[in-house]
Design an enzyme around this catalytic site. Structure first.
Site, PDB file in Angstrom:
ATOM      1  N   ASP A  85       0.570  -1.224  -0.058  1.00 20.79           N
ATOM      2  CA  ASP A  85      -0.245   0.071   0.097  1.00 20.79           C
ATOM      3  C   ASP A  85       0.863   1.315  -0.131  1.00 20.79           C
ATOM      4  OD1 ASP A  85       0.688  -0.599   2.591  1.00 20.79           O
ATOM      5  OD2 ASP A  85      -0.586   0.774   3.421  1.00 20.79           O
ATOM      6  N   GLU A 143       0.141  -1.234   5.473  1.00 21.43           N
ATOM      7  CA  GLU A 143       1.128  -0.856   6.306  1.00 21.43           C
ATOM      8  C   GLU A 143       1.015   0.697   7.036  1.00 21.43           C
ATOM      9  OE1 GLU A 143       4.789   1.107   7.855  1.00 21.43           O
ATOM     10  OE2 GLU A 143       3.771   1.707   6.381  1.00 21.43           O
TER      11      GLU A 143
HETATM   12 ZN   LIG Z   1       6.933   2.230   4.166  1.00 18.54          ZN
END
Ligand SMILES: [Zn+2]
Length: 358
Positions: free
Chosen positions: A75, A129
């Protein structure tokens, strides 16, 4: 949609970085990218591939004595007029170029092109994340399939500008509160001013001497700071409450309990409520694969100043470090970019480390 991750693209970490950047994958929208990555990995005969949500894991099972993890998050932070990628000379611009599709490209390139690495390798391409931990793909896998994470050593391919950033600092937030007694401002001597009492809290922060701790050759520089302050009732009332939010970044020789003890020492005499804490991670450079990795990099490691997913591995007893081509100062920045030469250098380093010895 035809999968843009063709064999020619997969063979070149630079072309692969660009192709990954051009598949939009803002947090919680990783499905299209995870589909492409999964399709590629399922076609590789020397890998076993599994998927959990939008996290894809692939591993070799060559019976090597050590297993390492290469992990990257799929992401990115939200787009900021920086999609798709553009090239300017030696620089590739675009959302995720630095944080961290250039790192993801390493893992995917090696997964496909290195059938006989000198360690068994588990490759992780994980979701979410950049947002709250409850969505984090590594966190979800750790709960659902902890055995997927078993390893002797892990490398997170986060941006470090081609040097090894080992371990990470812990972080803690706390509210330091002062209390007083309300009174009319015209008769202030009848009350006790809680905002004035906060002065002592701020003085302690101002004169605080943060530690510098060297662990396994890596310096960690601590910091304790007021990050927010709240108080006051009305323009004509002596305030009876003031709250100072303090953020403490601590070296990984302290665990959250020790960090809290220290925080309470610093603010002795005041009310302290810890609101959030995350453990750091020791550098973990003593593991054999780590030593060999450092030799392949050929430059001294430094301590990671910030909290990263290496701490999740450390919490499972797996030493972990950060290594990637992006510049960490550009992460989440509108002008995010990565240097082509850095991508090539890092790919060569990883290849030196993982290629079978002749
Ligand atoms: Zn990162």
């Amino acid at each position: 949609m035809e999968n843009p991750l063709t064999p020619e693209v997969l063979a070149d970490p630079v072309a692969l970085t660009r192709a990954l950047v051009d598949i939009e994958s803002v947090s919680l929208n990783e499905k299209a990218l995870a589909d492409c990555v999964e399709e590629v990995l399922r076609g590789v005969p020397h890998l076993t591939t599994h998927r959990h949500g939008n996290t894809v894991m692939a591993r070799t099972d060559l019976g090597r004595s050590q297993r390492i993890v290469l992990a990257g998050h799929l992401d990115t932070v939200p787009l900021n007029n920086n999609f798709p990628s553009t090239m300017r000379g030696d620089l590739m611009y675009g959302c995720g170029t630095s944080d961290m599709k250039s790192g993801v490209a390493y893992a995917l390139h090696l997964a496909v092109t290195l059938p006989d690495p000198r360690y068994d390798v588990t490759y992780f391409f994980y979701e979410a994340e950049e947002i709250e931990s409850e969505f984090n793909g590594l966190n979800l896998v750790a709960q659902a399939y902890p055995q997927w994470l078993e390893a002797d050593f892990a490398v997170l391919l986060e941006p470090t500008y081609g040097i090894v950033e080992a371990g990470c600092q812990g972080t803690m937030r706390a509210i330091v509160g002062t209390t007083g007694e309300r009174a009319h401002a015209a008769r202030s001597w009848r009350g006790v001013n809680a905002i004035h009492a906060a002065g002592e809290v701020l003085r302690r922060l101002e004169t605080y001497e943060a530690r510098r701790v060297t662990i396994e050759g890596c310096e960690f520089r601590e910091g304790m700071n007021a990050v927010r302050i709240n108080g006051g009732v009305a323009g004509n009332v002596i305030p009876d409450r003031c709250e100072i939010e303090v953020n403490y970044r601590y070296a990984p020789d302290r665990d959250p309990a020790a960090a809290e003890v220290h925080l309470r020492e610093v603010f002795a005499g005041f009310e302290v409520a810890v609101t959030d804490a995350a453990a750091g991670a020791a550098p973990g450079l003593e593991a054999a694969p780590a030593k060999e990795f450092l030799a392949a990099v050929g430059a001294a490691p430094i301590g990671k100043l910030g909290w990263t997913d290496v701490a999740r591995f450390a919490a499972m007893g797996i030493p972990a470090l950060n290594f990637g081509p992006g510049d960490p100062n550009l992460a989440h920045h509108k002008d995010e970019h990565v240097e082509i030469s850095k991508i090539r250098d890092g790919a060569a380093t990883l290849h030196r480390w993982l290629a079978p010895t002749a």
